[in-house]
Design an enzyme around this catalytic site. Sequence first.
Site, PDB file in Angstrom:
ATOM      1  N   LYS A   1       0.538  -1.302  -0.320  1.00  0.00           N
ATOM      2  CA  LYS A   1       0.175   0.185  -0.322  1.00  0.00           C
ATOM      3  C   LYS A   1       0.701   1.065  -0.102  1.00  0.00           C
ATOM      4  O   LYS A   1       1.984   1.330   0.500  1.00  0.00           O
ATOM      5  CB  LYS A   1      -1.010   0.042   1.524  1.00  0.00           C
TER       6      LYS A   1
ATOM      7  N   GLU B   1     -20.128  -7.893   7.307  1.00  0.00           N
ATOM      8  CA  GLU B   1     -20.970  -7.296   7.830  1.00  0.00           C
ATOM      9  C   GLU B   1     -22.778  -7.607   8.399  1.00  0.00           C
ATOM     10  O   GLU B   1     -22.958  -8.038   9.532  1.00  0.00           O
ATOM     11  CB  GLU B   1     -22.168  -5.455   6.569  1.00  0.00           C
TER      12      GLU B   1
ATOM     13  N   ARG C   1     -25.799  -4.181   3.650  1.00  0.00           N
ATOM     14  CA  ARG C   1     -25.548  -5.834   3.744  1.00  0.00           C
ATOM     15  C   ARG C   1     -26.046  -6.545   4.185  1.00  0.00           C
ATOM     16  O   ARG C   1     -25.997  -7.706   4.090  1.00  0.00           O
ATOM     17  CB  ARG C   1     -24.737  -5.594   3.562  1.00  0.00           C
TER      18      ARG C   1
END
Length: 637
Positions: A285, A371, A399
């Site tokens: 990253k 979730e 979700r």
Amino acid sequence: MTQSYPLLDQAATAEQLRTLPQDQLGPLSTELREFIIQSVANTGGHLSASLGTVELSVALHYVFNTPEDRLVWDVGHQAYAHKILTGRRQAMATLRKSGGLSGFLKRDESPYDAFGAGHSSTSISAALGMAMAASLQDNDRHAVAIIGDGALTAGMAFEALNHAGYIADKQQNKLLVILNDNEMSISPNVGGLSNYLAKLLSGKLYTTVREGGKKVLSSVPTVRQLARRAEEHIKGMIIPGTLFEELGFNYIGPIDGHDIDTLITTLSNLKAQSGPQFLHIVTKKGKGYQPAENNPCTYHGVPPFNPETGQMPAKAGGAPSYTQVFGDWLCDMATQDDRLVAITPAMCEGSGMVNFTKQFPKRFFDVGIAEQHSVTMAAGLACEGLKPVVAIYSTFLQRAYDQLIHDVAIQELPVLFAIDRAGIVGPDGATHAGSFDLSFLRCIPNMLIMAPSDENECRQMLSTGFRHQGPAAVRYPRDTGTGIAIDTGLNSLPIGKANLLRQTKRREQRVAILAFGTTLAEALEASEQLDASVVDMRFVKPLDEDMITKMANNHDLLITIEENALQGGAGSAVCEYLSTQAINTPVKLLGLPDSFSDQGQRNTLLQRYGLDSATICTTVEAHFGQTATLGAQTATV
């Protein structure tokens, strides 16, 4: 001085990129990475993830015949290089602005965006569908899913992997799944030996021997089984792909995702294969920009910043954000009540929980991008006498809707949902706008639903919901508070009771504004011009029916205003109640329209959708007629 990008100028489109000699792709990647840094420094946006996929983006468009071959990027904030290489470089100056480029993938923005993505873990399912469609249509195009390792924590990704492997023998789809592992969890395996093995295992010789061996051994099932196990064990000693092999994929990797030559060789080999392929790459990253490499989370999503130093603008002082109010409350309540446990689906920083993790590490649970699991796990904790607080964005809660109903509400378990990013979110656009939570929550029995008008009320509502013996939700925007003084206590509010803040003195054309949530500020501003009554409704469920009846009986027009879709929202609840009481006072509803939210600055969008004082006033004028001089008809008391 204007930056020069000579190679990037020659690769304005994927077609142009494919004409470059391979030895120019490394220098091109360097230019592309520098352009992303400079561009995002001007506009703001998602930086770290896109810097990590520069070489992968170049290699994918170089090897595959895009857009005929489908690239499905998971989430989308890792796809800035993809946007730049597909004809959108000049438009990057408009990124995440009103009318400009989306920060994510949008099918109507470019034919290269094969699938829209704002949330995670959808890429494999979508790419599998595309690969199946190609097979059914006798088309030999490829479908490639690029999924980040964080997105692989979601159950949906494994459902898709399981299905892809299951149908592999029935339908030889040209599906490639690329796992972009950017957390360096298996970095010791990355290097010359691993890259060499990946090239070997993805190559034609190994594949020919492997498939030929299957045919030879097909008549001797026991020996074939033994050979398969031997192959898996040998590969398992040097590569961590046994799980994916068991799911039916041909696993290759891990390889260095920043080695452009290895990427191109491996992708070219995999392109020639049939059936589901799985390529595991390791990237960093923030690659190539030291501040982002050192702090990838900080530079995940950034405002405009100084690219030379990496310094971001200092946060203005003043009122805290609602997110910060929640974080402070969470720590304070946890100090008082040791039953409190906090859960987040991979949104620790965004939900304001960093301090809580430091103070109460054993009571904090980040479940990853899962979730559904977060909600049902909270239900399980509640069954055992704990008091779970689920910190979740409004759109992410969508979700887990089934779990919210079946696992929490039906069982009437005391789970508090702290719903951040409710309403308009601004630059992130439709995929992140929390436009629907009041509507989808209000129809669920046993729910307590609150919408604070300021930061102090937010704190009080969190305490109210936490102490409630059933499911409760507090929804608040991605915004700063009003600057009101915050009571540091943990006081609760009387459930279902609104607050009358202003009473009209008019004798005719009397208006009452019923404000839900942070729209109260605009209602109060409009009331000064209209001499209108104003009610801070506070509770969406249960409504203060006595207050609504009183306002309807003593006024000539009611206006409801909310930062939620009008369909099924708080205003609809008011109308439903009045209908049951056969009260015919006219009601005008102000809220979000029946369309998905645009991207742009939050305040601009609120005005565009009529959630401001000016729209309240024009609504009243339209109702009573343009000749009414609303502010000048105040009666003498």
